[in-house]
Scaffold this motif. Sequence first.
Motif, PDB file in Angstrom:
ATOM      1  N   PHE B 358       0.815  -1.215   0.000  1.00 30.55           N
ATOM      2  CA  PHE B 358       0.000   0.000   0.000  1.00 30.55           C
ATOM      3  C   PHE B 358       0.851   1.269   0.000  1.00 30.55           C
ATOM      4  N   LEU B 359       2.071   1.176   0.513  1.00 27.83           N
ATOM      5  CA  LEU B 359       2.890   2.382   0.556  1.00 27.83           C
ATOM      6  C   LEU B 359       3.857   2.490  -0.619  1.00 27.83           C
ATOM      7  N   THR B 360       3.660   1.661  -1.634  1.00 30.83           N
ATOM      8  CA  THR B 360       4.491   1.792  -2.824  1.00 30.83           C
ATOM      9  C   THR B 360       3.740   2.645  -3.840  1.00 30.83           C
ATOM     10  N   SER B 361       4.323   2.776  -5.024  1.00 32.71           N
ATOM     11  CA  SER B 361       3.740   3.679  -6.021  1.00 32.71           C
ATOM     12  C   SER B 361       2.678   3.009  -6.885  1.00 32.71           C
ATOM     13  N   ILE B 362       2.169   1.847  -6.493  1.00 34.03           N
ATOM     14  CA  ILE B 362       1.095   1.248  -7.289  1.00 34.03           C
ATOM     15  C   ILE B 362      -0.133   2.150  -7.219  1.00 34.03           C
ATOM     16  N   ASN B 363      -1.004   2.041  -8.223  1.00 34.86           N
ATOM     17  CA  ASN B 363      -2.070   3.041  -8.324  1.00 34.86           C
ATOM     18  C   ASN B 363      -3.194   2.828  -7.309  1.00 34.86           C
ATOM     19  N   LEU B 364      -3.946   3.871  -7.094  1.00 35.61           N
ATOM     20  CA  LEU B 364      -4.952   3.863  -6.037  1.00 35.61           C
ATOM     21  C   LEU B 364      -6.078   2.880  -6.330  1.00 35.61           C
ATOM     22  N   GLU B 365      -6.415   2.719  -7.640  1.00 33.63           N
ATOM     23  CA  GLU B 365      -7.500   1.796  -7.985  1.00 33.63           C
ATOM     24  C   GLU B 365      -7.162   0.390  -7.496  1.00 33.63           C
ATOM     25  N   ILE B 366      -5.933  -0.028  -7.753  1.00 33.61           N
ATOM     26  CA  ILE B 366      -5.588  -1.404  -7.379  1.00 33.61           C
ATOM     27  C   ILE B 366      -5.460  -1.525  -5.871  1.00 33.61           C
ATOM     28  N   LYS B 367      -5.019  -0.448  -5.219  1.00 34.55           N
ATOM     29  CA  LYS B 367      -4.967  -0.484  -3.746  1.00 34.55           C
ATOM     30  C   LYS B 367      -6.371  -0.683  -3.184  1.00 34.55           C
ATOM     31  N   THR B 368      -7.332   0.047  -3.741  1.00 38.49           N
ATOM     32  CA  THR B 368      -8.706  -0.059  -3.251  1.00 38.49           C
ATOM     33  C   THR B 368      -9.235  -1.470  -3.467  1.00 38.49           C
ATOM     34  N   LEU B 369      -8.965  -1.990  -4.662  1.00 38.16           N
ATOM     35  CA  LEU B 369      -9.419  -3.345  -4.962  1.00 38.16           C
ATOM     36  C   LEU B 369      -8.838  -4.342  -3.962  1.00 38.16           C
ATOM     37  N   PHE B 370      -7.551  -4.203  -3.692  1.00 33.88           N
ATOM     38  CA  PHE B 370      -6.917  -5.178  -2.794  1.00 33.88           C
ATOM     39  C   PHE B 370      -7.301  -4.947  -1.336  1.00 33.88           C
ATOM     40  N   MET B 371      -7.711  -3.735  -1.014  1.00 32.74           N
ATOM     41  CA  MET B 371      -8.252  -3.527   0.329  1.00 32.74           C
ATOM     42  C   MET B 371      -9.540  -4.342   0.470  1.00 32.74           C
ATOM     43  N   ALA B 372     -10.376  -4.297  -0.578  1.00 28.33           N
ATOM     44  CA  ALA B 372     -11.648  -5.038  -0.526  1.00 28.33           C
ATOM     45  C   ALA B 372     -11.386  -6.539  -0.420  1.00 28.33           C
ATOM     46  N   PHE B 422      -6.840  -3.946  10.640  1.00 25.41           N
ATOM     47  CA  PHE B 422      -6.414  -2.542  10.607  1.00 25.41           C
ATOM     48  C   PHE B 422      -5.434  -2.323   9.454  1.00 25.41           C
ATOM     49  N   LEU B 423      -4.499  -3.268   9.333  1.00 27.59           N
ATOM     50  CA  LEU B 423      -3.450  -3.103   8.325  1.00 27.59           C
ATOM     51  C   LEU B 423      -3.996  -3.274   6.916  1.00 27.59           C
ATOM     52  N   GLY B 424      -5.152  -3.937   6.806  1.00 26.69           N
ATOM     53  CA  GLY B 424      -5.736  -4.137   5.488  1.00 26.69           C
ATOM     54  C   GLY B 424      -6.394  -2.883   4.944  1.00 26.69           C
ATOM     55  N   ALA B 425      -6.585  -1.894   5.788  1.00 27.87           N
ATOM     56  CA  ALA B 425      -7.211  -0.645   5.332  1.00 27.87           C
ATOM     57  C   ALA B 425      -6.109   0.316   4.874  1.00 27.87           C
ATOM     58  N   VAL B 426      -6.253   0.791   3.658  1.00 26.70           N
ATOM     59  CA  VAL B 426      -5.185   1.607   3.072  1.00 26.70           C
ATOM     60  C   VAL B 426      -4.806   2.771   3.982  1.00 26.70           C
ATOM     61  N   VAL B 427      -5.814   3.473   4.467  1.00 25.36           N
ATOM     62  CA  VAL B 427      -5.531   4.692   5.225  1.00 25.36           C
ATOM     63  C   VAL B 427      -4.778   4.381   6.512  1.00 25.36           C
ATOM     64  N   LEU B 428      -5.240   3.352   7.235  1.00 27.42           N
ATOM     65  CA  LEU B 428      -4.571   3.007   8.489  1.00 27.42           C
ATOM     66  C   LEU B 428      -3.165   2.473   8.219  1.00 27.42           C
ATOM     67  N   ASP B 429      -3.032   1.766   7.087  1.00 23.12           N
ATOM     68  CA  ASP B 429      -1.729   1.189   6.782  1.00 23.12           C
ATOM     69  C   ASP B 429      -0.690   2.288   6.556  1.00 23.12           C
ATOM     70  N   TYR B 430      -1.139   3.429   6.061  1.00 23.04           N
ATOM     71  CA  TYR B 430      -0.203   4.544   5.881  1.00 23.04           C
ATOM     72  C   TYR B 430       0.461   4.885   7.212  1.00 23.04           C
ATOM     73  N   GLU B 431      -0.311   4.717   8.291  1.00 23.90           N
ATOM     74  CA  GLU B 431       0.212   5.049   9.618  1.00 23.90           C
ATOM     75  C   GLU B 431       1.013   3.889  10.220  1.00 23.90           C
ATOM     76  N   PHE B 432       0.469   2.666  10.061  1.00 27.33           N
ATOM     77  CA  PHE B 432       1.036   1.521  10.774  1.00 27.33           C
ATOM     78  C   PHE B 432       2.213   0.869  10.064  1.00 27.33           C
ATOM     79  N   ARG B 433       2.294   1.079   8.775  1.00 26.26           N
ATOM     80  CA  ARG B 433       3.312   0.403   7.976  1.00 26.26           C
ATOM     81  C   ARG B 433       4.715   0.636   8.554  1.00 26.26           C
ATOM     82  N   GLY B 434       5.488  -0.440   8.611  1.00 24.64           N
ATOM     83  CA  GLY B 434       6.878  -0.286   9.041  1.00 24.64           C
ATOM     84  C   GLY B 434       7.035  -0.004  10.524  1.00 24.64           C
ATOM     85  N   THR B 435       5.965  -0.260  11.317  1.00 22.35           N
ATOM     86  CA  THR B 435       6.077  -0.043  12.757  1.00 22.35           C
ATOM     87  C   THR B 435       5.956  -1.369  13.503  1.00 22.35           C
ATOM     88  N   TYR B 436       6.067  -1.278  14.808  1.00 22.36           N
ATOM     89  CA  TYR B 436       5.926  -2.486  15.626  1.00 22.36           C
ATOM     90  C   TYR B 436       4.488  -2.992  15.674  1.00 22.36           C
TER      91      TYR B 436
END
Lengths: 86, 891
Positions: B358-372, B422-436
């Motif tokens: 989710f934090l890479t440069s892949i496009n938002l459409e595919i991120k949304t699809l994979f969140m679902a 939580f991590l499956g949601a794009v928005v939350l993953d922006y915060e949690f990614r790469g943390t403990y």
Amino acid sequence: MARTKLYTAIYVVLFAFASAQVAVEFAGLPYWTGFALIMVLSLVKALLVVAYYQHLRWEPRSITYVMGIALVAALALTVAASYSIL
Amino acid sequence: MSDDASTAGSGSGRPAETDGGHAEPDGGAQAETVGGPPELPGGVARDEGVLNRLFGTSDELPPASSIRRWLVTTNHKDVGILYTGTALFFLVLGGILALLMRIQLLAPRAPGQGILSGFAYNQAVSAHGLLMVFWFLSPFAFGFANYIVPLQIGAKDLAFPRLNALSFWLYLASGILFVISFFQGGTFAGGWTMYAPLNVPTFTPEVGGSTAVLALLLFVASVTVSSVNFLTTMHRMRAEGMKLRNLPIFTWTILLTVWMMLFAFAALLAALMILSADRLLGTTYFAAESAGGSLLWAHLFWFFGHPEVYIVFFPALGVMAETFQTFTGRRLVGRKWFIAAMVLVALQSFVVWMHHMFLTSINLEIKTLFMATTIGISLPFDLMVFSLIYTTIKGRIRFETPFLFSFGALLLFILGGITGVFLGAVVLDYEFRGTYWVVAHFHYVMVGGVTALIGGLYYWFPKMTGRMYDEFLGKVNFALYFVGFNLVYFPMFLAWETPRRVFNYPAELQLYHQVATVGAFVLGASFLVMFYNLYTSLWEGEKVGDNPWEYAKSAEWAVSSPPPLENFPGRPSYASGALEFLGVGDDDEPDERREDEGVAAADGGVATGPPATAEASAVDAYGHEVGHGDHDDHHESHASPWPFALGLGSLLVFLGLSGMKEGTFVGGAEGAILLGSLLAGTVVSGVSLVGMGRERFVGPEVEAGEQWPFANVENMKLGMWIFLASDVVLFGAFIGSYVFIRVAAGWTGWQPIPQDVGPGLMNTYILLTSSFTVVLALVASEKRSRWGLIASLSATFVLGIGFLINKGIEWNHLFHEGIWLSTNIRSSTFFLTTGLHGAHVIAGLFVTAYLIWRAWNGAYLDDNRPVEYFGLYWHFVDIVWLFLFPLFYIV
């Protein structure tokens, strides 16, 4: 063995299609038309080899499904990954 | 690996066949078919070589007290014990690394302070992850799978016992290789996910880094062999009446796990092959400047990596289901739906991988699809969790050690699962990614799974050893484990702002980390209790009968503890609805209902179904009789020295390869030693493969039983097709990588490397013709024409050589123009993809040469299956070229 004739006919078709692919390349078609044509020819060749040389046609359908799943998995990876950077 | 598959054990019922299906016309196997009872036990095989003399003939299995026994055994129970023991060793190794990290993390420190240097910490983090995920978790589960699955399905052994032993030795070899990597300038230090471009020599230049990658590659080879073997076994060797829907849940989880492994690990194999090429040969797939390079790694790795989560978790789920049933005395609630949910997860697991990106440069459409899709995959798990909870409510719980661990696992998994959403949601993953948060989440899931597997270890310990563990120590073990687990991992949620993989962190989080470190030592101590308990119980534990557990119903509890070599007193059958052993003693009456232990049924309850004799004696598409075997004359082999030898050879080969960089060997004594290792390993492996091919090894017969959906496909043929399915994914991932890179670089601006389409077209003609000659070979062998067979096979061989010569000329031409693997990404993809294909051709040519030699001696006229199965492989190689040719030469 009656199938020998069939196998030979398929071999001739495969040979012809391979030549046709190169012919398409030099036919001066629009790029994507030529591309589609060439890949379809490859696909038909592959299906002929699978169906008759690997005699999948005469095997239980379950094996076809297993191979189909593998192919779908590989395509899913390729298509989804490529789409993700468009 | 193709050779392995083609020389694999035979599962056909014909009693006197070498397991490659290579029947000997001159004496040997054929003679036995017509002759009286075979003289196999103790009979001297014709392959008397040094190794066989050293280790004894292939059919003698030395006693368990002898070390030799463990080197030559092919019995599934022995292999299961070997897996379990080895996996526990790697648990200790990975655990020590974790403790080192936790000591370092007692305080936020600058680099160089504390017991680990910065580089040492990075190695510890990476190696801990790799060892625990690959060398401990799955193999630990597969120890049980090896031991229990054949018993639960009613098989005497796996379909290809020697391949099973080979899987183990390759696994051990890969683990040893990983340990060696620490001593080659340091092991891989770029994290267990091996993200690009950190994984290329520019950033991780140590030889040990390459060794670690190669170790993983070898591990994947072991997994592939294992997958083919388990799938063939579980689909084709079930007892009569043991339909898929009646399989005990543990076996169900293993079945789904292995299917996922077959496809997922093939993608990892492609990723690792490409990475090895980048590290050893200098291709530039993952180089920082390559278009799409780092994203390509993420796609390949996580296409494998997410199914891997369920690959390691499903067996734990199976243990939970089994123990919940046994210790509540209640059949799993909603069993059918539980299974359906698992099937669904197995399928869905292949379409969620981009939530790791989710934090890479892949496009938002595919991120949304994979969140679902990601949120979607949590739904079947809800069903499973409720099913387990409801089972405890409906039943009467007995809190014995296995159940304590399983129940604990359920609690931990619930927490781990919810935090994952939580991590499956794009928005939350922006915060949690790469943390403990991530670290805590996946430890709750994965080590949660380990918790259940330890329950499994206690559950099946009496079966595997014949002795009961100490219940009090077991409970102490659980208490320490559960407290330690939560002390180490729960504070990580609270300290979630700590950056992952890094030893420095904000000072205000120190208390959490100190608690976690204490917890880690408590967790470690719990394992000391476990080892002490199991070790002392092994010698002094109370002896147990067939079934120490009330309500345990699956078939492993209907035989002695430990079970006899060939598992059952007669042929197991569920045709009457309960387990019976047919043909016990001299009279052929279905007797021995073993009422004393309670009639063991599949845990699915009533097993039904007509006797499968109708399908079992069916004839497949090529007129081979498949299925039924001559029961009385069949004497299975249980030992072979070759799997061990091949494991040793592979270790030396892969160790040797680690010395390569940019296509040449590193200098100095190290390079010379590694080159020597490569050469020695090649010889040992070659001899082992030939030895294995020539050895007369009788695999377990396929008895009349359930074989859906592969009833009319003989074991070897099914094994070959399953192997090819994984090869489809391997090549698919290679071609997919090429397509991906080309899309990233701009599709139409990409010029094919060969300027001339001529050599490619010529090779297309050559390969097509060789496919035709292979077909003719099969026709000749069906017509029993020895010379026709030899001529067609020889033509195939010549054409294959012609293909390679043509390719060699073309490559040489390119080299002279200064185009090399490392020139650019276009040349990298061209050489590596067509090179992998070329390697398949070379492997095929070795087999062709072997077939010609055997045909010369008159083989394959009565049994043409080896020719047929080789053809399947060869045609597949042809098909791959049908796509490589246009993609790399024309478009």
